[in-house]
Every structure is written in C-alpha cells, then in structure tokens.
Design an enzyme around this catalytic site. Structure first.
Site, mmCIF file in Angstrom:
data_model
loop_
_atom_site.group_PDB
_atom_site.id
_atom_site.type_symbol
_atom_site.label_atom_id
_atom_site.label_comp_id
_atom_site.label_asym_id
_atom_site.label_seq_id
_atom_site.Cartn_x
_atom_site.Cartn_y
_atom_site.Cartn_z
ATOM 1 N N LEU A 25 1.044 -1.127 0.115
ATOM 2 C CA LEU A 25 -0.097 0.221 0.139
ATOM 3 C C LEU A 25 0.881 1.123 0.156
ATOM 4 O O LEU A 25 1.810 1.107 0.571
ATOM 5 C CB LEU A 25 -0.776 -0.069 1.134
ATOM 6 N N ASP A 26 0.468 2.473 -0.745
ATOM 7 C CA ASP A 26 1.036 3.691 -0.585
ATOM 8 C C ASP A 26 1.210 3.977 0.853
ATOM 9 O O ASP A 26 0.472 3.606 1.777
ATOM 10 C CB ASP A 26 0.169 4.675 -1.275
ATOM 11 N N ALA A 27 2.384 4.644 1.370
ATOM 12 C CA ALA A 27 2.433 5.189 2.504
ATOM 13 C C ALA A 27 1.475 5.740 3.344
ATOM 14 O O ALA A 27 1.100 5.615 4.387
ATOM 15 C CB ALA A 27 3.835 5.926 2.492
#
Length: 252
Positions: free
Chosen positions: A74-76
């Site tokens: 997942l994106d940060a």
C-alpha cells in the site's frame, strides 16, 4: 544465546494491527504514514520491520525471492489491509491469485465533488514516469501505458465531497488516486494528484482519505473464499463527521 540474523531489522515500535492470523498468511492493518517495505530513509520504520519483530523467523525463511512475505503493498499515506505470506505455500498461492487478478479489494475514498454518475468504471491506461525523482502515474493514451480499470460506487455525499467504494481490477501505480484525479474528483488530502485546499490541509500531511477496507481471496489450503474487513481509522472517521458524510455501517 545469540540473536538470529535477519535481513530486515526488527522494530516492535512500528504501529500495525494483525487482523487475521493463519498458519500460512497474515492480514495486517497498516496505518497511514507507514511505508510497507524498507527502503531509503525507511530502513527501520516500515511495516515489514514491525512484522519481523513478531514473525521474523518465518519471514526470513521466505527469503528475498518472496519479498520476505510481502505479497502486495500500500502507498505510505494509504491505510488498510495488507496480505503477508508466512509459508512458501501460502505466499505462492495468494501471490498467484494477485497475478490472475482474482483477489478482490475494496477501497473507500473521500473525493472532492462527485463523479458524473453515481457508479461506473474508469477505464484509462496508466504509465509510470519519474517526476522530480518520484514515481508518478500518468493517465492517458501512450505507447507505454498499461490498461487500468477501476470500478466505483457512490456510498454517500456531503458538503462538496463524496464517499466512494472503489474496486481496482488492475494494480497499477497509484491507480485509484490517478484515476479519480483524471475524472476531476481527486482524493482529499492527495497532494500529489489533487489540490491543496482547506479540506486537504485539514486532513494533515500524514493522511490521504483512502483506505483499503476489504480484501477477498481464496484460502491457500481449504480453497474457501476469505473476506477480511478493516474498520476505518479514527482520523478518517472523524473527518467524515466534520464534512457531514454518514458512512454505511458495513464500512465503519
């Protein structure tokens, strides 16, 4: 007794919650602001560092070839469900489902404005490009663009915002964020693809209003369909109240 030698530095202080633990896999709730995989400037504070503190031996045994158990990322700034393999069989079986696109993921996204229709599919190619040293998703026709489809359904509306359930059929870089921005209704808080207005500033720099709320996949041993839902984090739920959006009970 000497400590085991791990390829990833264990760090029990990395925040995360194990939602489902199985002999072959974990479903982990990742908070916004935590990167999934160690890298530059994040060699000790990634989700994987936290998981090595509790499951280091099993993740180490999977090795670099299996990304030490990380099946996807997942994106940060995105919160929600991350699938992690614990056994070779579990990792390989679930990873094959990702490749075959049989894993179903539902994200909740709070957007500026609304989509033209309450539900539909965004079908627009995406290519990756480096902009000022950072990878970005560029939407539109191009020889290097790869097909990308995102299904969306409007769940609720508030003051100049809408809450969507989004299901990406493909897994391109920043797909949901880029697709919604392409439709002129970017995710709130997304400074990369959207504006930096009052609502975006109010959410803060550590969040965008995008949450991986549900993941559905086939159990690697039983073959039964597994559905795991991760409730909304408190900051996102509080933000909905502020903007007058009532989230359906199913997703709270």
């Amino acid at each position: 007794m000497s400590q085991p030698q791990f390829s990833v530095v264990p760090n029990s202080r990395v925040p995360h919650t194990i939602v489902l633990a199985d002999d072959d896999f974990l479903v982990v709730a990742k908070p916004a602001g935590v990167v999934t995989q160690p890298g530059v400037n994040h060699d000790r504070n990634a989700l994987l560092n936290g998981l090595f503190a509790s499951h280091g031996k099993r993740l180490q045994n999977l090795g670099k070839v299996r990304d030490y158990g990380l099946i996807h990322r997942l994106d940060a700034l995105t919160s929600g469900a991350v699938l992690v393999g614990l056994s070779r069989e579990g990792y390989d079986h679930i990873r094959a489902q990702f490749v075959a696109r049989t894993v179903e993921k539902t994200y909740l996204a709070l957007i500026h404005g609304s989509t033209q229709s309450p539900k539909g599919v965004i079908d627009a190619g995406i290519r990756e490009q480096r902009v000022r040293g950072r990878k970005r998703a560029i939407v539109g026709d191009h020889p290097r663009a790869k097909s990308a489809q995102t299904r969306f359904d409007t769940l609720a509306r508030g003051r100049a915002v809408s809450l969507l359930a989004c299901q990406p059929h493909t897994g391109r870089l920043h797909q949901i964020r880029a697709h919604l921005a392409h439709r002129k209704c970017p995710v709130i808080g997304d400074r990369e693809y959207g504006p930096r207005g009052a609502l975006d500033q109010k959410l803060g720099r550590k969040h965008i209003w995008l949450h991986a709320a549900e993941i559905r996949f086939q159990h690697p041993r039983t073959g039964k369909r597994v559905t795991v839902r991760v409730p909304l984090p408190a900051p996102l739920a509080a933000f909905l109240e502020e903007v007058g959006v009532k989230c359906p009970k199913k997703w709270r």
